[in-house]
Design a protein around this motif. Sequence first.
Motif, PDB file in Angstrom:
ATOM      1  N   GLN A  27       0.822  -1.204   0.000  1.00 32.53           N
ATOM      2  CA  GLN A  27       0.000   0.000   0.000  1.00 32.53           C
ATOM      3  C   GLN A  27       0.858   1.257   0.000  1.00 32.53           C
ATOM      4  OE1 GLN A  27      -3.281   0.144   2.731  1.00 32.53           O
ATOM      5  NE2 GLN A  27      -3.700  -2.036   2.594  1.00 32.53           N
ATOM      6  N   SER A  79       1.489   7.344   2.717  1.00 28.00           N
ATOM      7  CA  SER A  79       0.894   6.082   2.296  1.00 28.00           C
ATOM      8  C   SER A  79       1.551   4.918   3.028  1.00 28.00           C
ATOM      9  CB  SER A  79       1.045   5.902   0.782  1.00 28.00           C
ATOM     10  OG  SER A  79       2.414   5.774   0.442  1.00 28.00           O
ATOM     11  N   SER A 102     -13.215   5.702  10.100  1.00 26.05           N
ATOM     12  CA  SER A 102     -12.249   6.497   9.339  1.00 26.05           C
ATOM     13  C   SER A 102     -11.418   7.370  10.265  1.00 26.05           C
ATOM     14  CB  SER A 102     -12.980   7.391   8.326  1.00 26.05           C
ATOM     15  OG  SER A 102     -13.713   6.615   7.409  1.00 26.05           O
ATOM     16  N   ASN A 146      -9.383   9.488   4.479  1.00 26.73           N
ATOM     17  CA  ASN A 146      -8.763   8.671   3.443  1.00 26.73           C
ATOM     18  C   ASN A 146      -8.259   7.331   3.968  1.00 26.73           C
ATOM     19  OD1 ASN A 146      -9.088  10.736   1.497  1.00 26.73           O
ATOM     20  ND2 ASN A 146      -7.232  11.752   2.238  1.00 26.73           N
ATOM     21  N   SER A 147      -8.267   7.160   5.269  1.00 26.25           N
ATOM     22  CA  SER A 147      -7.767   5.940   5.898  1.00 26.25           C
ATOM     23  C   SER A 147      -8.751   5.476   6.954  1.00 26.25           C
ATOM     24  CB  SER A 147      -6.391   6.187   6.542  1.00 26.25           C
ATOM     25  OG  SER A 147      -5.451   6.644   5.590  1.00 26.25           O
ATOM     26  N   VAL A 179      -3.360   1.800  10.704  1.00 22.16           N
ATOM     27  CA  VAL A 179      -4.053   2.818   9.918  1.00 22.16           C
ATOM     28  C   VAL A 179      -3.831   2.425   8.464  1.00 22.16           C
ATOM     29  CG1 VAL A 179      -4.334   5.262   9.424  1.00 22.16           C
ATOM     30  CG2 VAL A 179      -3.517   4.541  11.683  1.00 22.16           C
ATOM     31  N   ILE A 180      -4.917   2.034   7.773  1.00 21.01           N
ATOM     32  CA  ILE A 180      -4.796   1.485   6.430  1.00 21.01           C
ATOM     33  C   ILE A 180      -5.678   2.259   5.455  1.00 21.01           C
ATOM     34  CG2 ILE A 180      -4.296  -0.804   7.377  1.00 21.01           C
ATOM     35  CD1 ILE A 180      -7.166  -1.619   6.632  1.00 21.01           C
ATOM     36  N   SER A 181      -5.542   1.936   4.191  1.00 21.84           N
ATOM     37  CA  SER A 181      -6.335   2.610   3.163  1.00 21.84           C
ATOM     38  C   SER A 181      -7.821   2.334   3.347  1.00 21.84           C
ATOM     39  CB  SER A 181      -5.894   2.128   1.777  1.00 21.84           C
ATOM     40  OG  SER A 181      -6.818   2.531   0.778  1.00 21.84           O
ATOM     41  N   GLU A 182      -8.639   3.357   3.060  1.00 22.14           N
ATOM     42  CA  GLU A 182     -10.085   3.174   3.121  1.00 22.14           C
ATOM     43  C   GLU A 182     -10.566   2.216   2.038  1.00 22.14           C
ATOM     44  OE1 GLU A 182     -12.329   6.621   2.195  1.00 22.14           O
ATOM     45  OE2 GLU A 182     -11.219   7.092   0.363  1.00 22.14           O
TER      46      GLU A 182
END
Length: 224
Positions: free
Chosen positions: A104, A112, A153, A158-159, A178-181
Amino acid sequence: MKFQRSTLILAIAAIILAGGVYIFEIRGKARQEEIQAKQDQIFDVSKDDIQSLTIQTEDKTLKIERVGEDETDAKSPWKLIEPVQSPANLARVDGVLNQLVTSQSNPSDPDSGVRSLTLSKSELSDYGLEDSKNIIDIQLKDNTKHRLILGTSDFTGNSIYAIADPPETFPEQVAILVISEGAIDAISPPLEEWQLAEEPEETPEPEAEQPQESSPSPTPETPQ
């Protein structure tokens, strides 16, 4: 004397203010350094090693199993087992697995990647992780299992917050991610989008009828 006293008060106030700013900056820097502990992917496994996955959301539970070895298999290498049995939509399955096992990180975006954060157990509910309904389970071909719990979120939108491989009982300090949405987006489509659309059977067109040639009428005989 009054002037000196005012100057002294202002000096003390400046020292206190500077101390507060210093403490705020130090704490903020420590928090930033903590959250920037990163990893490229959530689970360090190969997508080819995954045998099955189970997806739970507020409105559905999906169980999907691998029935083929690669994307060249007939229809789909994945089969939807529950709540209905059907070849699974390869694009939807890959969308979930890519969130779990591919990088990611984006070199052009320093924020990121998969970031880690430590919370107290009492804070889990604030991050949507105490009684989350959004859960992904995967099982590998060697029967190893992994679980990802998805929370709310973060402040950027965005995460999202998540917990990978949670223990049965949480300790006082809990490591979260904390990861991508994209992970929550990947599991959100309704059931019908997880089923492989059946290609309509081609109905052969009826052959056009050939016009029949009319036979010539017999010529009447002329009386002799």
